[in-house]
Scaffold this active site. Structure first.
Site, short mmCIF file in Angstrom:
data_model
loop_
_atom_site.label_atom_id
_atom_site.label_comp_id
_atom_site.label_asym_id
_atom_site.label_seq_id
_atom_site.Cartn_x
_atom_site.Cartn_y
_atom_site.Cartn_z
N GLU A 55 -11.33 7.45 10.92
CA GLU A 55 -11.42 6.50 11.85
C GLU A 55 -10.81 6.71 13.12
O GLU A 55 -9.61 7.29 13.19
CB GLU A 55 -10.83 5.16 11.25
CG GLU A 55 -10.65 4.03 11.87
CD GLU A 55 -9.99 2.84 11.08
OE1 GLU A 55 -9.80 2.93 9.90
OE2 GLU A 55 -10.05 1.86 11.63
N ASP A 103 -7.14 2.93 0.94
CA ASP A 103 -7.67 2.01 2.11
C ASP A 103 -6.61 2.32 3.26
O ASP A 103 -5.31 2.96 3.17
CB ASP A 103 -7.81 0.69 1.90
CG ASP A 103 -9.05 0.01 2.72
OD1 ASP A 103 -9.77 0.66 3.50
OD2 ASP A 103 -9.01 -1.21 2.80
ZN LIG Z 1 -11.04 -1.71 6.71
#
Ligand SMILES: [Zn+2]
Length: 291
Positions: A134, A82
């Site tokens: 992202e 993550d």
């Molecule tokens: Zn996250």
């Protein structure tokens, strides 16, 4: 199977519009509990680790713990790193065997983020791994990564160009969700998922899912959020189960009994979420749909 590239799990989920739970585990007990929950539901599962957990365990110990457990289950599973802003740790985890990484360069400007993400995608490809990208930070701090200040949200065209330029496999768009617990109902932007998928059809990743309801999950999943991250809900189940046990049994010193109680609570949390995301019974479709 059981350990497969993440695209073999997410390609069919994205195509059929169900969500795969991606659960942040914190130790071998929580890892075992979520694997058991997914196994009983015959659901594909993504196990995630925060950079903080990787650093505290050490990548090799954490990976071998994962591998020993994952090799025993009959469902398809993948290991994902993550939010990781640190290129060195991306490399360490890819070398160790992680199947997917989120290179979180949302603090950088889009041009520099794009340039570095292209490098990470090339590096991951050499390992047969995939990259989640992202460009907008998800609101809230999670395990030391992120910010409590609302960041910049780009027009969807900017995100679509980032996806195209970098060749990332999956994308984490800003859609009004936040890490941690919601103090007020979030103002979701499900339209952004639909618009992005229309521009560039790759699996979208839902961050900050803890606290959303069934209707909100189902709507976002139907629009293309194939990977649904769960972190805060695990922390709550894990910590509260310890607290509840200790409060109910103040004079007892029986580690297996306490750990059994925690295991059951984490497993129940995972079962509830997997059931909400519609991936129960989908384990058999993985591989068949991807090959
Ligand atoms: Zn996250």
């Amino acid at each position: 199977m059981p350990v497969v590239p993440i695209r073999e799990i997410l390609d069919p989920a994205f195509a059929e519009r169900y969500g795969v739970a991606a659960i942040n585990v914190v130790d071998d007990l929580s890892l075992d509990a979520v694997l058991q929950a997914a196994t009983e539901l015959e659901a594909p599962l993504i196990v995630q680790t925060s950079l903080k957990t990787v650093k505290s365990y050490g990548a090799k110990v954490l990976y071998s713990t994962w591998r020993a457990r994952a090799d025993e289950v009959a469902i398809p599973v993948s290991l994902h790193l993550d939010h990781c802003p640190d290129r060195e740790w991306i490399s360490i985890c890819l070398d160790a065997g992680w199947n997917s990484v989120l290179f979180d360069a949302s603090e950088l400007d889009v041009a520099e983020n794009t340039r570095q993400t292209i490098e990470v995608v090339a590096e991951a490809e050499r390992h047969g791994a995939q990259v989640e990208g992202e460009i907008e930070s998800v609101l809230g701090v999670e395990d030391g990564v992120g910010s409590d200040e609302a960041g910049l949200v780009h027009p969807v065209e900017v995100s679509a160009k980032f996806i195209e330029d970098t060749g990332i496999y999956s994308f984490a768009p800003a859609i009004g969700t936040a890490h941690g617990l919601y103090k007020a109902d979030p103002e979701l932007r499900p339209d952004r998922v639909t618009e992005l998928v229309a521009l560039h059809a790759i699996p979208m990743v839902l961050h900050g899912g803890t606290g959303l309801n069934q209707a909100q999950f189902s709507d976002l999943i139907s629009r293309g959020c194939a990977k649904v991250n769960i972190s805060t809900a695990l922390k709550i189940a894990f910590v509260d189960a310890h607290r509840d046990y200790l409060e109910a049994n103040p004079g007892k010193h029986d580690p297996p009994a306490m750990l059994g109680h925690v295991h059951a609570a984490v497993k129940q949390m995972a079962t509830d979420h997997i059931a909400m995301f519609g991936s129960a019974g989908k384990a058999g479709g993985v591989g068949a749909a991807a090959s």
